[in-house]
Design a protein around this motif. Structure first.
Motif, short mmCIF file in Angstrom:
data_model
loop_
_atom_site.label_atom_id
_atom_site.label_comp_id
_atom_site.label_asym_id
_atom_site.label_seq_id
_atom_site.Cartn_x
_atom_site.Cartn_y
_atom_site.Cartn_z
N LEU A 267 0.82 -1.21 0.00
CA LEU A 267 0.00 0.00 0.00
C LEU A 267 0.86 1.26 0.00
N GLN A 268 1.98 1.22 0.69
CA GLN A 268 2.90 2.36 0.64
C GLN A 268 3.37 2.60 -0.79
N GLN A 269 3.72 1.52 -1.49
CA GLN A 269 4.17 1.66 -2.87
C GLN A 269 3.06 2.20 -3.77
N ALA A 270 1.82 1.78 -3.50
CA ALA A 270 0.69 2.21 -4.34
C ALA A 270 0.23 3.62 -4.02
N LEU A 271 0.26 4.00 -2.74
CA LEU A 271 -0.33 5.27 -2.33
C LEU A 271 0.69 6.39 -2.12
N ASN A 272 1.91 6.02 -1.75
CA ASN A 272 2.91 7.05 -1.42
C ASN A 272 4.32 6.53 -1.66
N PRO A 273 4.65 6.24 -2.94
CA PRO A 273 5.99 5.70 -3.22
C PRO A 273 7.08 6.67 -2.76
N ALA A 274 8.14 6.09 -2.20
CA ALA A 274 9.20 6.91 -1.61
C ALA A 274 9.86 7.80 -2.65
N GLY A 275 10.05 9.08 -2.29
CA GLY A 275 10.75 10.01 -3.15
C GLY A 275 12.21 10.12 -2.77
N ASP A 276 12.80 11.27 -3.04
CA ASP A 276 14.22 11.46 -2.74
C ASP A 276 14.48 11.55 -1.24
N VAL A 277 13.51 12.12 -0.50
CA VAL A 277 13.68 12.28 0.94
C VAL A 277 13.04 11.10 1.66
N LYS A 278 13.84 10.30 2.29
CA LYS A 278 13.32 9.13 3.01
C LYS A 278 14.32 8.70 4.07
N VAL A 279 13.85 7.91 5.00
CA VAL A 279 14.72 7.38 6.04
C VAL A 279 14.36 5.92 6.26
N GLU A 280 15.37 5.08 6.42
CA GLU A 280 15.18 3.66 6.67
C GLU A 280 15.68 3.33 8.07
N ARG A 281 14.77 2.86 8.89
CA ARG A 281 15.12 2.48 10.26
C ARG A 281 14.23 1.33 10.72
N PHE A 282 14.82 0.40 11.48
CA PHE A 282 14.09 -0.65 12.17
C PHE A 282 13.18 -1.45 11.21
N GLY A 283 13.64 -1.68 9.99
CA GLY A 283 12.91 -2.53 9.05
C GLY A 283 11.86 -1.83 8.22
N TRP A 284 11.69 -0.50 8.39
CA TRP A 284 10.71 0.25 7.63
C TRP A 284 11.38 1.39 6.88
N THR A 285 10.79 1.78 5.78
CA THR A 285 11.21 2.97 5.05
C THR A 285 10.11 4.02 5.18
N TYR A 286 10.49 5.23 5.60
CA TYR A 286 9.51 6.28 5.82
C TYR A 286 9.77 7.45 4.88
N GLY A 287 8.69 8.07 4.40
CA GLY A 287 8.80 9.26 3.59
C GLY A 287 7.68 10.23 3.93
N PRO A 288 7.80 11.49 3.54
CA PRO A 288 6.71 12.45 3.77
C PRO A 288 5.40 11.95 3.17
N GLY A 289 4.31 12.05 3.95
CA GLY A 289 3.00 11.59 3.49
C GLY A 289 2.65 10.18 3.93
N ASP A 290 3.60 9.46 4.53
CA ASP A 290 3.32 8.10 4.99
C ASP A 290 2.43 8.10 6.23
#
Length: 248
Positions: free
Chosen positions: A94-117
């Motif tokens: 669902l993250q890939q479908a609704l809010n695919p990661a852009g240039d600004v992101k952070v990966e921690r503890f097994g998850w990738t986070y981006g603005p809008g997640d």
């Protein structure tokens, strides 16, 4: 003790309510889709097709027909975490479908986070005034400062990158985690691979989390298993016998 068994004022208005009562009574919900209904069943013969249909329901069909935001208004509730239609896999899809990661992101503890997640707080944090089960949306990521800002109902809360173990993606979560909450729209995947967790009380809880709309996606066989299975077993503690013996 008083037991409420009849549906009155809202009975003719809400399929969510009448079907929740049917499920609670061990009856299959009414699945015929009428115009203006708030309860739907989308059949999918296997998990692979179920995944495709669930994403289409969340991303396209609900927003187009009901005008609801797929991130803020729609919550996917799963019987379990594991499996192709479990909460963890669905969060990634669902993250890939609704809010695919852009240039600004952070990966921690097994998850990738981006603005809008969409994220969920998974621990009580009294200093930040956020608690287990609170939902928010990531507003900003400052890579230089090593900080991420989440908006919880319009209130911004800042996390250091090392504190992101308090958050998980929350496009999908388990029904168990949703207890005590409600959402404008709920989408529930039901497939036989969830067999170990398919139970009437769990399904009832999931259905009653939806305020305006409930959509079940999956197999009628899995739905029937959940409706028939009363869940928790009766405890035989012999408490009555022991109390009777002590009185005697």
């Amino acid at each position: 003790m008083v037991r409420l068994t009849e549906v009155f004022r809202q009975a003719t208005q809400s399929r969510i309510i009448t079907n929740a009562h049917r499920i609670n009574e061990g009856k299959m919900p009414e699945l015929s889709a009428e115009e203006g209904s708030d309860f739907y069943f989308v059949e999918a013969p296997d998990p692979k097709i179920g995944l495709r249909k669930l994403i289409a329901v969340v991303k396209d069909r609900i927003p187009a027909r009901f005008g609801l935001d797929p991130v803020r208004d729609v919550q996917v509730l799963c019987p379990m975490n594991r499996g192709g239609l479990g909460a963890r896999s669905l969060n990634i899809e669902l993250q890939q479908a609704l809010n695919p990661a852009g240039d600004v992101k952070v990966e921690r503890f097994g998850w990738t986070y981006g603005p809008g997640d969409k994220v969920m707080q998974i621990a009580n944090d009294y200093d930040r005034d956020v608690f287990n089960g609170d939902l928010g949306v990531i507003g900003r990521i400052d890579v230089e400062e090593g900080e991420l800002t989440v908006s919880f109902d319009g209130r911004d809360v800042v996390y250091g990158f090392g504190e992101l173990d308090e958050l998980v993606l929350a496009y999908a979560t388990t029904i168990h985690k949703s207890q005590g909450s409600e959402y404008p729209a709920v989408v529930i995947p039901l497939v036989t691979q969830h067999y170990a967790m398919l139970a009437r009380n769990l399904l009832y809880t999931g259905v009653t989390r939806g305020r305006k709309l409930v959509v079940l996606v999956g197999q009628k066989k899995a739905l029937a298993i959940a409706v028939r299975n009363q869940g928790g077993r009766r405890r035989w503690s012999k408490l009555r016998e022991w109390l009777a013996g002590s009185v005697a």
